[in-house]
Structures are given as structure tokens and as C-alpha cells.
Design a protein around this motif. Structure first.
Motif, mmCIF file in Angstrom:
data_model
loop_
_atom_site.group_PDB
_atom_site.id
_atom_site.type_symbol
_atom_site.label_atom_id
_atom_site.label_comp_id
_atom_site.label_asym_id
_atom_site.label_seq_id
_atom_site.Cartn_x
_atom_site.Cartn_y
_atom_site.Cartn_z
ATOM 1 N N LYS A 40 0.883 -1.234 0.044
ATOM 2 C CA LYS A 40 0.115 -0.019 0.018
ATOM 3 C C LYS A 40 1.000 1.207 -0.093
ATOM 4 O O LYS A 40 0.634 2.170 -0.846
ATOM 5 N N TYR A 41 1.749 1.328 1.127
ATOM 6 C CA TYR A 41 2.452 2.699 1.182
ATOM 7 C C TYR A 41 3.734 2.452 1.882
ATOM 8 O O TYR A 41 3.897 1.315 2.608
ATOM 9 N N GLU A 42 4.146 3.668 2.332
ATOM 10 C CA GLU A 42 5.710 3.642 3.034
ATOM 11 C C GLU A 42 6.646 3.830 2.131
ATOM 12 O O GLU A 42 7.060 2.846 1.436
ATOM 13 N N PHE A 43 7.296 5.024 1.674
ATOM 14 C CA PHE A 43 8.331 5.076 0.928
ATOM 15 C C PHE A 43 9.546 5.602 1.409
ATOM 16 O O PHE A 43 9.592 6.651 1.690
ATOM 17 N N TRP A 44 10.517 4.627 1.684
ATOM 18 C CA TRP A 44 11.701 5.035 2.524
ATOM 19 C C TRP A 44 12.657 5.253 1.501
ATOM 20 O O TRP A 44 13.211 4.201 0.851
ATOM 21 N N TYR A 45 13.276 6.303 1.502
ATOM 22 C CA TYR A 45 14.391 6.851 0.703
ATOM 23 C C TYR A 45 15.687 5.863 0.511
ATOM 24 O O TYR A 45 15.994 5.376 -0.701
ATOM 25 N N TYR A 46 16.300 5.861 1.601
ATOM 26 C CA TYR A 46 17.482 4.860 1.917
ATOM 27 C C TYR A 46 17.272 3.580 1.416
ATOM 28 O O TYR A 46 18.070 2.919 0.779
ATOM 29 N N TYR A 47 16.135 3.066 2.009
ATOM 30 C CA TYR A 47 15.913 1.485 1.734
ATOM 31 C C TYR A 47 15.540 1.403 0.047
ATOM 32 O O TYR A 47 16.127 0.249 -0.491
#
Length: 404
Positions: A129-136
Motif C-alpha cells: 500500500k504505502y511507506e516510501f523510504w528513501y534510503y531503503y
């Protein structure tokens, strides 16, 4: 912008650390991440065929669960590694049998992402659905590890689609493929140059259908209901509970089951103050015959999805706060649903209203009118169940496209 993002993550961690002194969830958030990499390295081998599933919380876990379980069924040799951001998901599902490792996700940083990917070495990552972690996301992209977003849903108000959202659009470019819930999400992604999309629908429909076909039986609940019509009130908050007092007083022939979103002692006591004759689930077995209560308060976590099988109508909480909780679990059992006014972000709520299987209310009068409507209208129940059944299939679409 990257500097501001990094500072924001550190500031968030500091705030949670301060709250941990007097808030249980914040304390779990901090304590669960202590020596997290040692925990991961102890259970996970980078030489295995690891598939990494990340979930924000419990709702996203249930949403992605059909895909996880289907992969494990088809490929039992693969190891399923699960991470949660929120204690609400981790603490409830930390002993989930089909995962080979369940952890809190270390906070997003260049160092943490690099170390996590080195230890786990996933052959693919699946976010729900969501969660957008830049470094990962960047670490996965750099290491050429496929990243899939399933049951994704996007709205034009999100920062990705603003003129100043370039940094966040850059994060989305790391996703190998988007499996989105609806056409609007598909068109929005295409409007910013991302054509690696499939309209697969929402895997929650697969999950709630499976649950409704073979629900866990709860003998104590069945005995409490004793054949009476039941209103199941799921994931309620104080604003919801105050409204529900009017129904309890007016319809004495109905049973009410209240499963609050938060079950800390303070909240349970506040519900008991509103419903002095209510009994807690933990006290149900000791109830004296002949003194059966009209109202049952569920003071544990994990039963709600099975409670709906005993209901005739459902009230879903959260609609007077940030937004309503899961309506589909109830609809899968053929329960028409009632909820507060904050539902605009939930397509299924709009759909259920359109087919007269749900009503949004803002007052006692509207609540009673909605309740009476569903009490005498069996067609709403049929429509709710038919709607859920018609929306199945997202899991198969996703698995047919993922390279396993």
C-alpha cells in the motif's frame, strides 16, 4: 531536500524517544529496535532465498498476507522475512508462523539501509500500500533487487504529484512495478512518467473473503449472543463510543459487542463508564447465569475479524478522527456498515455507500436512522457480501506478474 528528509527522520526518532517515557507504544517502538541488527543477523542468512515483506502496521499486514501466504505455499523453500514500522503490527504478529523472521524495520538512514540489505540479501522486496523510504528504496535499486508495491493507492493531493515533489518522485522511480488498486492511481503514476503499473485491485478482498469462508469459531461469543441480533462495533474511538450509547439505550433487544481500537486500561474504563452494565471479555466466563449483559467489551487484540460472523450490522470506528478503519472484514460476512464522516480516502467505503450497504453518519439522529434502515433491509446485507465476492483476484494477478 535529502538533508531535510534525513533531519526529519532523526527528529521523529527523538520525539518518539521522549514519548517513550510515558507512552507504551513509543516505548515498544524504541525498545524493539535496540540491537536490531544483531537480532536480524541471528535469524537470517544472506545465503538463503529471502523474500522481504514490509508492512507499516497490522492493517497492511492483513492486506499483503494473501500474497505472502501464496508465495510460501508455492515456494516453501523460500524464506519470508517480515518487517513492521509500527508496534501495532509487530507486537500482534511477531509470532506469525509462516514468516522465518519478523522484526522492526530499522529507521531509514543510509547506514541502516546498507546494513539491512547486506544481512538479509533479499531476492526481492514487497511493500504493501504505502511507506516510501528513501534510503531503503535506493539501496534496493543500487543492488538491483526487484521492489514491488502491492495494493498501492495514490491520490492527486499527494506530494508525488505536486510541482515541488521531485524528491519524492525520485523515490518512486526505484520501484520495479506498481500493482495499484484503481484506475485513478494508474493514471496518476503515468502522469509523472511511471508506466510500470498494473491495475490489480486490492488484496484485502482476497483476505477478508478467505476469513469469511472459514472464520475462527469463538464459543464464548456465540454464548453471549444467544441468538439475539448483534451490532458489532469495530475499532472504536471515544467519539464513536459516545454515539453508541444512544443505540444501546433504545434497542434493548439487541446485543452490542464493542472492540475498541485501543485497549489500554484508561480507554476500557472510559467505555465502562459509558456502559455501566457492560461486561469485559476477560470476565465473560465468570458471568453469573441469569445476569447476562447486553454489552460486551473486547479487551484484547486479534478477535475482531472473527467477531463479525456473529453480527447483523456493523459500526466501524475512526470516522470522527483521521479516517475509518477496515469496513471490508464486516462486509465479507454480509454486514452492512455504519461509520463517521471521515471516509473520503477509502474507495471501498464510497462503493458500499453507492450500493446501499453502508451509511456515513455525523449525529445521534443519523446513527439511529442508519441503524433502523439496515435493521429492516436485508438487501443491504446481500449487497455487501456480493460486493466483496466480486472484487477478489488481486493476489493471482500480482503473482502472475512477479518473477519467482
Amino acid at each position: 531536500m535529502l538533508l531535510l528528509y534525513t533531519i526529519g527522520i532523526k527528529l521523529y526518532n527523538l520525539i518518539i524517544w521522549i514519548f517513550a517515557f510515558f507512552n507504551q507504544k513509543a516505548a515498544q517502538f524504541i525498545l524493539g529496535r535496540k540491537q536490531i541488527f544483531s537480532q536480524i543477523a541471528e535469524k537470517v542468512s544472506p545465503n538463503n532465498q529471502n523474500i522481504w515483506f514490509h508492512f507499516a502496521s497490522l492493517g497492511e499486514f492483513e492486506q499483503g498476507r494473501p500474497v505472502l501466504e501464496k508465495i510460501k505455499s508455492l515456494h516453501p523453500q523460500k524464506k519470508i522475512i517480515v518487517t513492521f514500522f509500527s508496534p501495532s503490527g509487530y507486537e500482534i504478529r511477531k509470532n506469525y508462523a509462516l514468516a522465518d523472521g519478523i522484526f522492526y524495520l530499522p529507521l531509514d538512514s543510509s547506514k541502516n539501509a546498507k546494513r539491512f540489505i547486506e544481512i538479509v540479501n533479499p531476492e526481492m522486496a514487497i511493500f504493501t500500500k504505502y511507506e516510501f523510504w528513501y534510503y531503503y528504496f535506493k539501496a534496493l535499486h543500487k543492488n538491483k533487487i526487484p521492489l514491488y508495491l502491492i495494493s498501492g493507492i495514490f491520490r492527486k493531493e499527494q506530494i508525488f504529484f505536486k510541482g515541488y515533489g521531485g524528491f519524492y518522485r525520485d523515490i518512486l522511480k526505484c520501484v520495479t512495478h506498481f500493482f495499484v488498486q484503481n484506475e485513478e492511481s494508474d493514471l496518476l503514476l503515468k502522469s509523472i512518467g511511471l508506466s510500470n503499473t498494473t491495475i490489480s485491485g486490492d488484496t484485502r478482498f482476497d483476505r477478508v473473503f478467505e476469513n469469511a469462508v472459514a472464520p475462527k469459531q469463538l464459543p464464548e461469543i456465540a454464548a453471549f449472543c444467544a441468538g439475539a441480533p448483534v451490532l458489532v462495533c469495530g475499532s472504536t474511538w471515544p467519539e464513536d463510543e459516545k454515539l453508541l450509547t444512544s443505540l444501546a439505550a433504545k434497542y434493548l433487544d439487541w446485543k452490542l459487542i464493542i472492540a475498541p481500537h485501543e485497549i489500554d486500561d484508561g480507554h476500557i474504563q472510559s467505555i465502562q463508564a459509558l456502559f455501566p452494565q457492560a461486561i469485559k471479555f476477560s470476565d465473560l466466563k465468570s458471568q453469573t447465569p441469569g445476569t447476562e449483559s447486553q454489552i460486551l467489551i473486547i479487551n484484547n487484540i486479534g478477535m475482531l475479524s472473527s467477531l463479525y460472523q456473529y453480527g447483523k450490522v456493523a459500526y466501524i470506528g475512526g470516522g470522527f478522527g483521521v479516517g475509518i478503519h477496515n469496513t471490508l472484514e464486516a462486509a465479507a460476512f454480509g454486514l452492512p456498515v455504519i461509520f463517521g464522516p471521515k471516509y473520503s480516502k477509502f474507495q471501498e467505503a464510497k462503493d458500499l455507500i453507492a450500493i446501499d450497504a453502508a451509511k456515513s453518519i455525523s449525529s445521534n439522529e443519523e446513527l439511529i436512522a442508519a441503524f433502523e434502515h439496515f435493521n429492516r433491509n436485508d438487501e443491504s446485507s446481500i449487497a455487501a457480501k456480493k460486493y466483496v465476492n466480486s472484487k477478489q483476484g488481486a493476489t493471482e494477478i500480482i503473482l502472475s506478474s512477479i518473477n519467482l
